[in-house]
Write an enzyme that holds these catalytic residues in place. Structure first.
Site, PDB file in Angstrom:
ATOM      1  N   HIS A   1       0.462  -1.400  -0.116  1.00 11.66           N
ATOM      2  CA  HIS A   1       0.185   0.192   0.162  1.00 11.66           C
ATOM      3  C   HIS A   1       0.620   1.600   0.150  1.00 11.66           C
ATOM      4  CE1 HIS A   1       0.909  -2.414   4.011  1.00 11.66           C
ATOM      5  NE2 HIS A   1       0.918  -0.411   4.585  1.00 11.66           N
TER       6      HIS A   1
ATOM      7  N   ASP B   1       3.558   2.631   1.554  1.00 13.05           N
ATOM      8  CA  ASP B   1       4.718   2.955   2.654  1.00 13.05           C
ATOM      9  C   ASP B   1       6.261   1.931   2.587  1.00 13.05           C
ATOM     10  OD1 ASP B   1       3.371   0.317   4.086  1.00 13.05           O
ATOM     11  OD2 ASP B   1       2.178   1.430   5.348  1.00 13.05           O
TER      12      ASP B   1
ATOM     13  N   GLU C   1      -1.699  -0.405  18.523  1.00 13.44           N
ATOM     14  CA  GLU C   1      -0.717   0.451  17.629  1.00 13.44           C
ATOM     15  C   GLU C   1      -1.236   2.172  18.311  1.00 13.44           C
ATOM     16  OE1 GLU C   1       0.271  -0.327  14.786  1.00 13.44           O
ATOM     17  OE2 GLU C   1      -0.358  -2.624  15.336  1.00 13.44           O
TER      18      GLU C   1
ATOM     19  N   HIS D   1       1.804   2.097  20.558  1.00 13.38           N
ATOM     20  CA  HIS D   1       3.428   2.644  19.071  1.00 13.38           C
ATOM     21  C   HIS D   1       3.419   4.426  18.420  1.00 13.38           C
ATOM     22  CE1 HIS D   1       5.078  -1.452  19.451  1.00 13.38           C
ATOM     23  NE2 HIS D   1       3.841  -2.040  18.841  1.00 13.38           N
TER      24      HIS D   1
ATOM     25  N   HIS E   1       6.808  -3.090  22.476  1.00 16.15           N
ATOM     26  CA  HIS E   1       6.613  -3.832  22.360  1.00 16.15           C
ATOM     27  C   HIS E   1       6.558  -4.507  23.985  1.00 16.15           C
ATOM     28  CE1 HIS E   1       6.573  -5.466  18.823  1.00 16.15           C
ATOM     29  NE2 HIS E   1       4.673  -4.629  18.878  1.00 16.15           N
TER      30      HIS E   1
END
Length: 235
Positions: free
Chosen positions: A91, A93, A144, A147, A153
Site C-alpha cells: 500500500h 508505505d 497501535e 506505538h 512491545h
C-alpha cells in the site's frame, strides 16, 4: 507459522517489561493535543463508518486516561498528526502487509500513521460478527496508538503492548506496565486513577514508577503459535 507483531525487536530499548524505540521517540511534550484523521477512501465496507469512528475514539481515550495528551478527530487527513486507514498488501508505505500481520504503525517527526490489514476481518461487536477469525478493532487500535506514542512491545502477556493477538479477543485495558511506560514519556494525567489499571497476574511483578530501572538490552519475544502479529516500524 506463528502470527505476531512483525516488529524488529532489536530496534527497541527495553525498560523493565515495556520498551521504547531507540532514542525514546515521543511527541514534543508541549504538543499535548494531537489530531487524528480516518481515511474515508481507505476504510471498511462492512462496518459503518460511524462505528469505526466510535471504536477509534474509545481507543484513543484509553491512553488519554493515563497521560495528559488529548486526541481530537479531524477531517483534514492531509494535515492530521495521525492518519488512519485500511489497506491491502503493498500500500505504498514500504512495508507490504503479509497475511499474518494485523496492522502496523509508522512514526516519524511530527507524523504518525496507523494502517490496518484489510485482508483480515475486523469487528466492533462480536455478537453481530460471525467470523471466527475477526479481530476487535478497538483492541488493535489501542496497541497501535501505543506505538504512535513511542512505546515498543511489552513482555507481559496481559499488556496491551504485548505483540500477539488472537481472533475474537479483546484487550483494551491498560496494565501498570503500559501506563507507566507512557507516563515516563508524557507524565501522568492529573485525573489518572491507578485503580483503573488491569491487574497483572500473580506470576508478573508489579512495580511503581520509582522502581523502574533502565536496562540496556534488546527485547526478544519468543514466538507464540496460533497468534497473529502486529507490525510496526520507525521511519
Amino acid at each position: 507459522m506463528p502470527f505476531r507483531c512483525g516488529v524488529k525487536d532489536h530496534k527497541f530499548h527495553i525498560t523493565q517489561h515495556f520498551s521504547y524505540y531507540i532514542g525514546r521517540h515521543s511527541w514534543n511534550n508541549s504538543t499535548l493535543k494531537l489530531n487524528y484523521a480516518i481515511s474515508r477512501n481507505h476504510t471498511i465496507s462492512y462496518i459503518k463508518f460511524s462505528d469505526v469512528r466510535l471504536a477509534l475514539r474509545s481507543a484513543f481515550a484509553v491512553w488519554s486516561s493515563a497521560i495528559p495528551v488529548k486526541f481530537k478527530e479531524t477531517r483534514d487527513y492531509e494535515h492530521a498528526n495521525i492518519t488512519i486507514g485500511f489497506f491491502y498488501g503493498d500500500h505504498g508505505d514500504g512495508s507490504p502487509f503479509e497475511d499474518n500481520v494485523i496492522a502496523h504503525a509508522i512514526i516519524g517527526p511530527g507524523k504518525g500513521m496507523i494502517r490496518f490489514n484489510l485482508a483480515l476481518t475486523f469487528a466492533v461487536d462480536f455478537s453481530s460478527e460471525e467470523s471466527d477469525m475477526a479481530f476487535d478493532l478497538e483492541t488493535v487500535a489501542v496497541h497501535e496508538i501505543g506505538h504512535v506514542l513511542g512505546l515498543g512491545h511489552s513482555s507481559y502477556p496481559e499488556a496491551v503492548m504485548w505483540p500477539y493477538s488472537s481472533p475474537r479477543t479483546t484487550n483494551v485495558e491498560l496494565t501498570s506496565d503500559d501506563a507507566y511506560g507512557a507516563q515516563i514519556l508524557y507524565d501522568s494525567n492529573p485525573d489518572f486513577d491507578i485503580d483503573s489499571l488491569k491487574p497483572l497476574n500473580s506470576a508478573s511483578k508489579s512495580f511503581g514508577l520509582k522502581e523502574i530501572i533502565t536496562i540496556s538490552v534488546s527485547l526478544v519475544v519468543a514466538a507464540v503459535s496460533n497468534g497473529f502479529r502486529y507490525y510496526e516500524f520507525l521511519c
